[in-house]
Write a protein that holds these residues in place. Structure first.
Motif, mmCIF file in Angstrom:
data_model
loop_
_atom_site.group_PDB
_atom_site.id
_atom_site.type_symbol
_atom_site.label_atom_id
_atom_site.label_comp_id
_atom_site.label_asym_id
_atom_site.label_seq_id
_atom_site.Cartn_x
_atom_site.Cartn_y
_atom_site.Cartn_z
ATOM 1 N N ASP A 4 0.781 -1.456 0.066
ATOM 2 C CA ASP A 4 0.049 0.038 0.075
ATOM 3 C C ASP A 4 0.737 1.291 -0.120
ATOM 4 N N ILE A 5 2.062 1.180 0.439
ATOM 5 C CA ILE A 5 2.951 2.423 0.574
ATOM 6 C C ILE A 5 4.113 2.186 -0.217
ATOM 7 N N VAL A 6 4.627 0.790 -0.699
ATOM 8 C CA VAL A 6 5.870 0.543 -1.191
ATOM 9 C C VAL A 6 5.554 -0.002 -2.948
ATOM 10 N N ASP A 7 6.248 0.804 -3.699
ATOM 11 C CA ASP A 7 6.106 0.456 -5.323
ATOM 12 C C ASP A 7 7.560 -0.258 -5.714
ATOM 13 N N SER A 8 8.638 -0.216 -4.877
ATOM 14 C CA SER A 8 9.993 -0.332 -5.258
ATOM 15 C C SER A 8 10.734 -1.137 -4.242
ATOM 16 N N LEU A 9 10.218 -2.409 -3.925
ATOM 17 C CA LEU A 9 10.731 -3.288 -3.023
ATOM 18 C C LEU A 9 11.999 -3.891 -3.553
ATOM 19 N N ASP A 10 12.990 -3.856 -2.444
ATOM 20 C CA ASP A 10 14.517 -4.225 -3.121
ATOM 21 C C ASP A 10 14.989 -4.922 -2.078
ATOM 22 N N MET A 35 19.449 -2.542 -11.797
ATOM 23 C CA MET A 35 19.374 -3.316 -13.188
ATOM 24 C C MET A 35 18.758 -2.332 -14.142
ATOM 25 N N GLU A 36 18.943 -2.654 -15.461
ATOM 26 C CA GLU A 36 18.527 -1.758 -16.342
ATOM 27 C C GLU A 36 17.488 -2.530 -17.533
ATOM 28 N N PRO A 37 16.095 -2.295 -17.378
ATOM 29 C CA PRO A 37 15.574 -1.374 -16.320
ATOM 30 C C PRO A 37 15.578 -2.033 -14.898
ATOM 31 N N PRO A 38 15.135 -1.035 -13.956
ATOM 32 C CA PRO A 38 15.170 -1.713 -12.432
ATOM 33 C C PRO A 38 14.084 -2.763 -12.505
ATOM 34 N N GLN A 39 14.238 -3.771 -11.694
ATOM 35 C CA GLN A 39 13.523 -4.877 -11.370
ATOM 36 C C GLN A 39 13.230 -4.931 -9.871
ATOM 37 N N PHE A 40 11.972 -4.727 -9.357
ATOM 38 C CA PHE A 40 11.723 -4.862 -7.876
ATOM 39 C C PHE A 40 11.149 -5.932 -7.678
ATOM 40 N N LEU A 41 11.075 -6.412 -6.250
ATOM 41 C CA LEU A 41 10.488 -7.457 -5.776
ATOM 42 C C LEU A 41 8.867 -7.250 -5.992
ATOM 43 N N LYS A 42 8.237 -8.577 -6.205
ATOM 44 C CA LYS A 42 6.919 -8.443 -6.043
ATOM 45 C C LYS A 42 6.525 -9.816 -5.398
ATOM 46 N N ALA A 43 5.171 -9.723 -4.758
ATOM 47 C CA ALA A 43 4.623 -10.946 -4.113
ATOM 48 C C ALA A 43 5.018 -12.103 -4.582
ATOM 49 N N ALA A 93 27.131 -5.145 -5.765
ATOM 50 C CA ALA A 93 26.504 -4.722 -6.626
ATOM 51 C C ALA A 93 25.289 -5.687 -7.183
ATOM 52 N N GLY A 94 24.324 -5.432 -7.783
ATOM 53 C CA GLY A 94 23.337 -6.352 -8.179
ATOM 54 C C GLY A 94 21.958 -6.337 -7.587
ATOM 55 N N VAL A 95 21.706 -5.390 -7.027
ATOM 56 C CA VAL A 95 20.331 -5.078 -6.338
ATOM 57 C C VAL A 95 19.281 -4.727 -7.425
#
Ligand code: MG
Length: 281
Positions: A119-125, A253-261, A247-249
């Motif tokens: 609900d408040i995070v769109d870019s979990l890493d 990455m290009e483009p960034p890849q964030f964690l999802k459920a 490195a490697g979070v």
């Protein structure tokens, strides 16, 4: 020696393993902080009961007494990828290390879910890091003496909400949401490694290798960290220092890849073990 906190029939118990296989309970110690203050044990007591198969491994320090002390941008290659993601937030010259802290009411252990706070995070890493656990309190300690104040090492995942981390002036909030400090699977006593330890460190997401480095590539080394911080701040027994991530979070990455459920994050440091957690809804 390897030290664990186990949950058995709803009760937390400290355990130790000399060989990384059989775990023996140490009922003389009410929790891991008490064991750390005592300096650990040199051998498993002959009458120590073996932990049964129903024991659940928790974070070795499920509720740290103080915030986790963290190093930011402490591997050169991670500095480059971070500045590429946000020059304003992470770029520029840094003659001195970045220190910040993570509030940790409780730390998830191996296998426990990472809350996504969608609900408040769109870019979990994720950030796989070597965690240094202080033993004997350190005040005004030189780098030559620093090793004597290290109790042992663990794995910390410095989970980060990039939108909160970069939106606010400080990283504190975006690093400190509930469940953002998975830790484990154990604390390995300092005498098992050279000082400072040079250990392969890796992180995989759903099996894909993302981070792959070694812990001797820290820009500010463990002895330097302890020397610098302890000049003005006493590091008490049980303090956890997260030494920074390679490195490697996802934001690098290009483009960034964030964690999802549903994503499975596997942090590994050779000689310590594997810390694996799945992102919850
Ligand atoms: Mg970090």
């Amino acid at each position: 020696m390897r030290y664990y906190t186990l949950q058995i029939d709803g009760k937390e118990q400290v355990a130790a393993s000399a060989d990384g296989q059989a775990l023996f309970l140490l009922p003389d110690f009410p929790d891991m902080n008490a064991l750390i203050e005592a300096g650990g044990i040199s051998e498993i007591p002959a009458d120590a009961p073996e932990a049964g198969p129903g024991a659940v491994v928790l974070a070795p320090i499920p509720r740290p007494r103080q915030d986790i002390l963290c190093l930011g941008i402490n591997y050169a290659a991670h500095a480059e990828e971070s500045a590429r993601f946000s020059q304003a937030a992470f770029g520029g010259d840094r003659p001195y290390p970045i220190f910040f802290s993570k509030r940790t009411a409780w730390c998830p252990g191996p296998g426990a879910p990472i809350p996504s706070h969608a609900d408040i995070v769109d870019s979990l890493d994720y950030e796989c890091e070597l965690g240094v656990v202080i033993g004997k309190a350190a005040s005004r300690v030189s780098r030559a003496e620093a090793g004597a104040h290290v109790f042992g090492y663990t794995i910390v995942n410095d989970v980060s909400a990039r939108n909160l981390q970069t939106r606010h002036k400080q990283w504190y909030f975006g690093k400190s949401l509930d469940g953002f400090t998975p830790m484990g699977p154990c604390i390995v006593s300092a005498d098992e490694f050279a000082f400072p330890p040079a250990l392969p460190i890796r992180c995989r997401v759903n099996g894909e290798l993302r981070q792959n480095s070694t812990t001797d590539l820290l820009i500010t080394s463990i002895p330097e960290i302890i020397e610098m911080v302890s000049q003005g701040m006493t590091l008490t027994a049980g303090t956890v220092i997260a030494t920074g991530t390679p490195a490697g979070v996802g934001m690098g990455m290009e483009p960034p890849q964030f964690l999802k459920a549903g994503d499975l994050v596997t942090c590994e440091i050779e000689g310590i073990g594997i810390l694996e957690n799945r992102v919850a809804d």
